[in-house]
Design a protein around this motif. Structure first.
Motif, PDB file in Angstrom:
ATOM      1  N   ALA A 199       0.875  -1.177   0.000  1.00  0.00           N
ATOM      2  CA  ALA A 199       0.000   0.000   0.000  1.00  0.00           C
ATOM      3  C   ALA A 199       0.908   1.221   0.000  1.00  0.00           C
ATOM      4  O   ALA A 199       1.324   1.685   1.058  1.00  0.00           O
ATOM      5  N   ASP A 200       1.221   1.700  -1.170  1.00  0.00           N
ATOM      6  CA  ASP A 200       2.152   2.825  -1.292  1.00  0.00           C
ATOM      7  C   ASP A 200       1.525   4.070  -0.668  1.00  0.00           C
ATOM      8  O   ASP A 200       0.479   4.542  -1.124  1.00  0.00           O
ATOM      9  N   PRO A 201       2.109   4.608   0.408  1.00  0.00           N
ATOM     10  CA  PRO A 201       1.487   5.756   1.070  1.00  0.00           C
ATOM     11  C   PRO A 201       1.443   7.019   0.227  1.00  0.00           C
ATOM     12  O   PRO A 201       0.712   7.949   0.555  1.00  0.00           O
ATOM     13  N   ARG A 202       2.187   7.038  -0.866  1.00  0.00           N
ATOM     14  CA  ARG A 202       2.100   8.191  -1.772  1.00  0.00           C
ATOM     15  C   ARG A 202       0.814   8.161  -2.598  1.00  0.00           C
ATOM     16  O   ARG A 202       0.381   9.196  -3.130  1.00  0.00           O
ATOM     17  N   ASP A 203       0.203   6.978  -2.688  1.00  0.00           N
ATOM     18  CA  ASP A 203      -1.032   6.821  -3.455  1.00  0.00           C
ATOM     19  C   ASP A 203      -1.847   5.680  -2.834  1.00  0.00           C
ATOM     20  O   ASP A 203      -2.018   4.611  -3.423  1.00  0.00           O
ATOM     21  N   PRO A 204      -2.362   5.885  -1.623  1.00  0.00           N
ATOM     22  CA  PRO A 204      -2.936   4.765  -0.865  1.00  0.00           C
ATOM     23  C   PRO A 204      -4.199   4.176  -1.458  1.00  0.00           C
ATOM     24  O   PRO A 204      -4.534   3.026  -1.168  1.00  0.00           O
ATOM     25  N   ILE A 205      -4.942   4.928  -2.274  1.00  0.00           N
ATOM     26  CA  ILE A 205      -6.146   4.363  -2.888  1.00  0.00           C
ATOM     27  C   ILE A 205      -5.936   4.067  -4.367  1.00  0.00           C
ATOM     28  O   ILE A 205      -6.883   3.807  -5.107  1.00  0.00           O
ATOM     29  N   CYS A 206      -4.662   4.115  -4.794  1.00  0.00           N
ATOM     30  CA  CYS A 206      -4.290   3.731  -6.166  1.00  0.00           C
ATOM     31  C   CYS A 206      -4.952   4.606  -7.221  1.00  0.00           C
ATOM     32  O   CYS A 206      -5.282   4.127  -8.321  1.00  0.00           O
ATOM     33  N   ALA A 207      -5.133   5.864  -6.908  1.00  0.00           N
ATOM     34  CA  ALA A 207      -5.738   6.777  -7.884  1.00  0.00           C
ATOM     35  C   ALA A 207      -4.872   6.940  -9.124  1.00  0.00           C
ATOM     36  O   ALA A 207      -5.386   7.241 -10.212  1.00  0.00           O
ATOM     37  N   VAL A 209      -6.564  -3.820  16.130  1.00  0.00           N
ATOM     38  CA  VAL A 209      -7.424  -2.634  16.179  1.00  0.00           C
ATOM     39  C   VAL A 209      -6.577  -1.369  16.191  1.00  0.00           C
ATOM     40  O   VAL A 209      -6.850  -0.408  15.449  1.00  0.00           O
ATOM     41  N   ASN A 210      -5.535  -1.347  17.017  1.00  0.00           N
ATOM     42  CA  ASN A 210      -4.655  -0.179  17.045  1.00  0.00           C
ATOM     43  C   ASN A 210      -4.050   0.092  15.680  1.00  0.00           C
ATOM     44  O   ASN A 210      -4.015   1.233  15.207  1.00  0.00           O
ATOM     45  N   TYR A 211      -3.536  -0.955  15.048  1.00  0.00           N
ATOM     46  CA  TYR A 211      -2.891  -0.783  13.751  1.00  0.00           C
ATOM     47  C   TYR A 211      -3.865  -0.255  12.707  1.00  0.00           C
ATOM     48  O   TYR A 211      -3.571   0.708  11.988  1.00  0.00           O
ATOM     49  N   LEU A 212      -5.024  -0.867  12.614  1.00  0.00           N
ATOM     50  CA  LEU A 212      -5.971  -0.457  11.574  1.00  0.00           C
ATOM     51  C   LEU A 212      -6.485   0.958  11.807  1.00  0.00           C
ATOM     52  O   LEU A 212      -6.661   1.726  10.855  1.00  0.00           O
ATOM     53  N   LEU A 213      -6.744   1.324  13.071  1.00  0.00           N
ATOM     54  CA  LEU A 213      -7.183   2.691  13.340  1.00  0.00           C
ATOM     55  C   LEU A 213      -6.122   3.691  12.941  1.00  0.00           C
ATOM     56  O   LEU A 213      -6.420   4.734  12.326  1.00  0.00           O
ATOM     57  N   ALA A 214      -4.868   3.404  13.284  1.00  0.00           N
ATOM     58  CA  ALA A 214      -3.796   4.355  12.996  1.00  0.00           C
ATOM     59  C   ALA A 214      -3.479   4.421  11.508  1.00  0.00           C
ATOM     60  O   ALA A 214      -3.230   5.510  10.965  1.00  0.00           O
ATOM     61  N   ALA A 215      -3.466   3.283  10.832  1.00  0.00           N
ATOM     62  CA  ALA A 215      -3.050   3.234   9.432  1.00  0.00           C
ATOM     63  C   ALA A 215      -4.167   3.546   8.452  1.00  0.00           C
ATOM     64  O   ALA A 215      -3.937   4.178   7.406  1.00  0.00           O
ATOM     65  N   TYR A 216      -5.388   3.119   8.787  1.00  0.00           N
ATOM     66  CA  TYR A 216      -6.508   3.269   7.852  1.00  0.00           C
ATOM     67  C   TYR A 216      -7.642   4.119   8.414  1.00  0.00           C
ATOM     68  O   TYR A 216      -8.482   4.586   7.647  1.00  0.00           O
ATOM     69  N   GLY A 217      -7.686   4.286   9.732  1.00  0.00           N
ATOM     70  CA  GLY A 217      -8.786   5.033  10.328  1.00  0.00           C
ATOM     71  C   GLY A 217      -8.528   6.517  10.426  1.00  0.00           C
ATOM     72  O   GLY A 217      -9.335   7.333   9.981  1.00  0.00           O
ATOM     73  N   ILE A 218      -7.360   6.871  11.023  1.00  0.00           N
ATOM     74  CA  ILE A 218      -7.062   8.301  11.229  1.00  0.00           C
ATOM     75  C   ILE A 218      -5.784   8.745  10.539  1.00  0.00           C
ATOM     76  O   ILE A 218      -5.388   9.906  10.649  1.00  0.00           O
ATOM     77  N   GLY A 219      -5.116   7.836   9.843  1.00  0.00           N
ATOM     78  CA  GLY A 219      -4.028   8.226   8.954  1.00  0.00           C
ATOM     79  C   GLY A 219      -2.739   8.665   9.607  1.00  0.00           C
ATOM     80  O   GLY A 219      -1.947   9.376   8.973  1.00  0.00           O
ATOM     81  N   THR A 220      -2.456   8.233  10.841  1.00  0.00           N
ATOM     82  CA  THR A 220      -1.200   8.612  11.472  1.00  0.00           C
ATOM     83  C   THR A 220      -0.083   7.615  11.211  1.00  0.00           C
ATOM     84  O   THR A 220       1.079   7.892  11.512  1.00  0.00           O
ATOM     85  N   PHE A 221      -0.412   6.432  10.683  1.00  0.00           N
ATOM     86  CA  PHE A 221       0.560   5.439  10.224  1.00  0.00           C
ATOM     87  C   PHE A 221       0.391   5.298   8.707  1.00  0.00           C
ATOM     88  O   PHE A 221      -0.695   5.557   8.166  1.00  0.00           O
ATOM     89  N   ILE A 265     -12.311   6.826   9.319  1.00  0.00           N
ATOM     90  CA  ILE A 265     -13.090   6.709  10.543  1.00  0.00           C
ATOM     91  C   ILE A 265     -14.430   7.423  10.432  1.00  0.00           C
ATOM     92  O   ILE A 265     -15.403   7.058  11.100  1.00  0.00           O
ATOM     93  N   SER A 266     -14.508   8.437   9.572  1.00  0.00           N
ATOM     94  CA  SER A 266     -15.768   9.164   9.412  1.00  0.00           C
ATOM     95  C   SER A 266     -16.749   8.420   8.511  1.00  0.00           C
ATOM     96  O   SER A 266     -17.921   8.779   8.439  1.00  0.00           O
ATOM     97  N   THR A 267     -16.273   7.416   7.810  1.00  0.00           N
ATOM     98  CA  THR A 267     -17.141   6.542   7.011  1.00  0.00           C
ATOM     99  C   THR A 267     -16.922   5.101   7.500  1.00  0.00           C
ATOM    100  O   THR A 267     -16.530   4.223   6.735  1.00  0.00           O
ATOM    101  N   LEU A 268     -17.191   4.922   8.762  1.00  0.00           N
ATOM    102  CA  LEU A 268     -16.810   3.717   9.482  1.00  0.00           C
ATOM    103  C   LEU A 268     -17.333   2.452   8.827  1.00  0.00           C
ATOM    104  O   LEU A 268     -16.579   1.515   8.544  1.00  0.00           O
ATOM    105  N   PHE A 269     -18.634   2.403   8.591  1.00  0.00           N
ATOM    106  CA  PHE A 269     -19.236   1.150   8.145  1.00  0.00           C
ATOM    107  C   PHE A 269     -19.019   0.889   6.659  1.00  0.00           C
ATOM    108  O   PHE A 269     -18.906  -0.272   6.251  1.00  0.00           O
TER     109      PHE A 269
END
Length: 552
Positions: free
Chosen positions: A168-176, A229-241, A248-252
Motif C-alpha cells: 500500500a504505497d502511502p504516496r497513493d494509498p487508494i491507487c488513484a 485494532v490499534n494498527y488499523l485505526l492508525a493506518a486506515y482510520g485516522i491516517g497517522t501510520f 473513521i468518518s465513514t466507518l461502516f
C-alpha cells in the motif's frame, strides 16, 4: 447489666488484640509474600499452565538500520530527500538493530530471560513482490540460531505495523494513479479493504508460510498480527501510520471492510503456518502454536472529565472495550464477523473458526470514554487519547502514574481486571502478557512498572486465569512509531550517536526476578504495591489529566 457490658467490652478488647497481632506487633500490614515462578512451559496445552516465562519484545521496523524498503522509511523520510516527511522524526537507521542483532543477544541472556519476541522485516526479505532476498533470510536465520544456542526461545511476530511499500504505497494509498484507478498492480496493491484486499491477504499468507517453511525447524511460537485494532485505526482510520488513509468518518462503508480483510488475513496466515511448520522444534509436542497479540486498556466510563455512572458513558465504555478487546477474538474463535458492531456476529466465516491457539494481551494505560459526545460519530463514543479530550479524559489516580511522553496514565491494577475479563470470556484460550512497559528515563519507575505488573498478573493467576508469561516492551529504546525516538521504553537505554546499550534499573530488577524465578518480598516492598510511583522529573503536583503533560 454492668457485668454484661463489661464482658462485651472485654471481648472487644480481646478481638482488637488478636487483630493487631495478625498485623504484626506494631499494627503494620504484614510484608508481601514472595512470588515464585515455574520454568518456561508450552504456550498451549495443559502442561503449560504451571509454567511461566519471562521475556522481552521488539519489532524489526522500530530497531533496524538500513531498512529502506519499508513504508515507514518512505513515510518519515524528509520531503527534501524524496520522502513524505510524516511523523515526529525520520526513522533513519533506528537504533542499529540489524547490524547489532547478534551482539544484542547477550543483552537477553544477561537478564536470564526465557524468550524473545521479535519480527522479521517483511520489506527486507521481500522488497518487491514475489522476490525473496536470500541474504536477509540468512541474517534472521543466524539470529534464531544464536538465540537457540543461548537457550532463548524465539517467538516470531509475522506482521507488526509495517509493510513493503508495494502492499500500500502511502504516496497513493487508494491507487488513484495506477493504470486503472483503484485497481492493484505489482508495485501498489492498494492495501486492505478495497479491490486489492484479496491479493494483500494472499501475500500475507504467502509470507507467513515462507517464514514457517524456512524457520519452522527453530520456531514453534508464532504471532500473526500485532494489535489489529490499534494498527488499523492508525493506518486506515485516522491516517497517522502509513498508508495514511482516513476512513473513521465513514466507518461502516470504508473502515469495516478493512477490518474484515485483516481478520481474514489472520486466518489465512494461521493456515499457512500450520501447513509449513510441521517440526516440533522445542520438543513440547506442538509444532506450531499460532496466536495474535491484542492491544488492551483499562477503559473507564467518564463524563465531564470525571468517572461516570451515566448510562450513556457506561454504554460508550462497553462499546469501545468490545471493539478493542473482543471483536477480533470473537470473530476468530467463533467463525463470524460483527459488521455493524452491535455485539452480534451477523456474518458467517467458518474458515476463521477456532484458528487461535493462544492470545497475547498488551497493556499500557487506563483512559476514559464518554458517550456524551461523539468523536467517533457512528459509534457515539469519544475515547480520551493524549490531548484529544471531549470530556472523557480523567484525572490520574496519582500524578506519578502519568507517562508524559505518551500522554496517558499507567494504572497497574487495570491489567489484572483485563486479564480476569479475558479469562472469563475465553476460558480455554491460554493468555500471555506479550507486551507491557513504560516510557521513562527514571530507572526506579521502570522497575516499579515491572514489579507492579508482575504483582497484578499473579493476582489474576491466583483467581484462576491461565496466564503463561510476561514480555517487557521493549528490549532496547526504539523508534516509537508516530512518536519518534522521544519515548524511551527500553530495558537497555540506547545512547544517541554511538547507539551504545546500557542497562536500566528496570533491567537489573527484571534480570534478578527472572534469574531467581522469584519476586522477593524486598523487591515488592521497594517497587511494588499500588501507591505513588517515583515521580517523573518536572511533573507538577497535580494535573487534570495525563494528556496535559504530553509535549507538543
Amino acid at each position: 447489666m454492668l457485668a454484661s457490658r463489661a464482658r462485651r467490652r472485654a471481648a472487644s478488647i480481646a478481638a482488637l488484640i488478636v487483630g493487631l497481632a495478625a498485623c504484626g506487633d506494631d499494627g503494620a500490614t504484614p510484608p508481601p509474600a514472595p512470588i515464585t515462578y515455574g520454568t518456561i512451559g508450552p504456550l498451549v496445552g495443559d502442561a503449560g499452565r504451571t509454567g511461566f516465562r519471562f521475556g522481552a519484545a521488539s519489532a524489526a521496523t522500530q530497531i533496524e538500520d538500513g531498512n529502506t524498503n519499508t513504508d515507514w522509511y518512505l513515510w518519515t523520510r524528509p520531503v527534501a530527500a524524496g520522502g513524505m516527511g510524516k511523523g515526529r522524526e525520520f526513522i533513519g537507521d533506528a537504533v542499529g538493530g540489524y547490524t547489532r542483532a547478534l551482539t544484542d543477544v547477550p543483552l537477553i541472556t544477561g537478564l536470564h530471560l526465557d524468550s524473545y519476541r521479535f519480527s522479521v522485516e517483511w520489506a527486507r526479505v521481500e522488497p518487491t513482490r514475489d522476490a525473496w532476498d536470500e541474504p536477509a533470510f540468512a541474517h534472521y536465520g543466524q539470529v534464531l540460531d544464536a538465540l537457540i544456542a543461548a537457550g532463548v526461545r524465539p517467538m516470531l511476530t509475522v506482521h507488526h505495523f509495517s509493510n513493503p511499500v508495494w502492499i500500500a504505497d502511502p504516496r497513493d494509498p487508494i491507487c488513484a494513479n495506477n493504470p486503472t484507478p483503484g485497481q492493484p498492480t505489482d508495485t501498489n496493491l492498494c492495501g486492505l479493504g478495497g479491490a486489492g484486499g484479496p491479493q494483500v491477504i494472499a501475500q500475507m499468507a504467502q509470507y507467513a508460510g515462507e517464514l514457517a517453511r524456512r524457520y519452522g525447524d527453530r520456531v514453534d511460537e508464532w504471532g500473526t498480527l500485532n494489535e489489529p485494532v490499534n494498527y488499523l485505526l492508525a493506518a486506515y482510520g485516522i491516517g497517522t501510520f502509513p498508508p495514511g488513509r482516513f476512513t473513521i468518518s465513514t466507518l461502516f462503508t470504508d473502515f469495516i471492510p478493512i477490518v474484515r480483510d485483516y481478520l481474514a488475513a489472520h486466518a489465512a496466515m494461521y493456515d499457512a503456518i500450520k501447513a509449513n511448520d510441521t517440526i516440533d522444534a522445542d520438543g513440547d509436542g506442538v509444532a506450531a502454536a499460532v496466536g495474535l497479540t491484542l492491544s488492551v486498556a483499562d477503559w473507564t466510563a467518564a463524563g465531564n472529565n470525571q468517572p461516570s455512572t451515566d448510562p450513556r458513558d457506561v454504554a460508550a465504555r462497553d462499546k469501545v472495550e468490545y471493539v478493542y478487546h473482543y471483536l477480533p477474538i470473537d470473530a476468530i474463535t467463533r467463525g463470524g464477523f460483527d459488521a455493524d458492531l452491535d455485539g452480534q456476529l451477523d456474518e458467517d466465516h467458518p474458515d476463521w473458526r477456532g484458528k487461535l491457539d493462544w492470545l497475547g494481551v498488551q497493556y499500557y494505560f487506563r483512559t476514559g470514554v464518554t458517550g456524551q459526545s461523539a468523536a467517533i460519530r457512528e459509534l457515539g463514543v469519544s475515547p480520551c487519547f493524549g490531548m484529544f479530550d471531549f470530556g472523557s479524559c480523567l484525572p490520574p489516580g496519582d500524578v506519578s502514574y502519568c507517562v508524559p511522553t505518551m500522554g496517558y496514565e499507567f494504572y497497574a491494577p487495570g491489567i489484572h481486571d483485563v486479564l480476569v475479563k479475558m479469562g472469563a470470556r475465553y476460558p480455554t484460550l491460554p493468555l500471555v502478557v506479550s507486551e507491557s512497559g513504560i516510557a521513562t528515563d527514571t530507572g526506579a519507575r521502570r522497575a516499579e512498572n515491572i514489579v507492579r505488573v508482575l504483582e497484578q498478573i499473579e493476582r489474576a493467576k491466583q483467581e484462576g486465569v491461565d496466564v503463561r508469561g510476561f514480555y517487557y516492551w521493549s528490549l532496547t529504546d526504539n523508534f516509537e512509531w508516530a512518536e519518534g525516538f522521544r519515548p524511551h521504553f527500553g530495558l537497555y537505554a540506547v545512547a544517541p550517536g554511538t547507539l551504545e546499550r546500557s542497562a536500566t534499573e528496570g533491567a537489573t530488577v527484571l534480570g534478578a526476578v527472572a534469574g531467581a524465578r522469584t519476586l522477593t518480598t524486598a523487591q515488592r516492598q521497594q517497587y511494588g504495591g499500588d501507591g505513588p510511583m517515583t515521580p517523573e522529573p518536572g511533573t507538577p503536583a497535580s494535573v487534570t489529566s495525563c494528556g496535559t503533560l504530553y509535549p507538543p
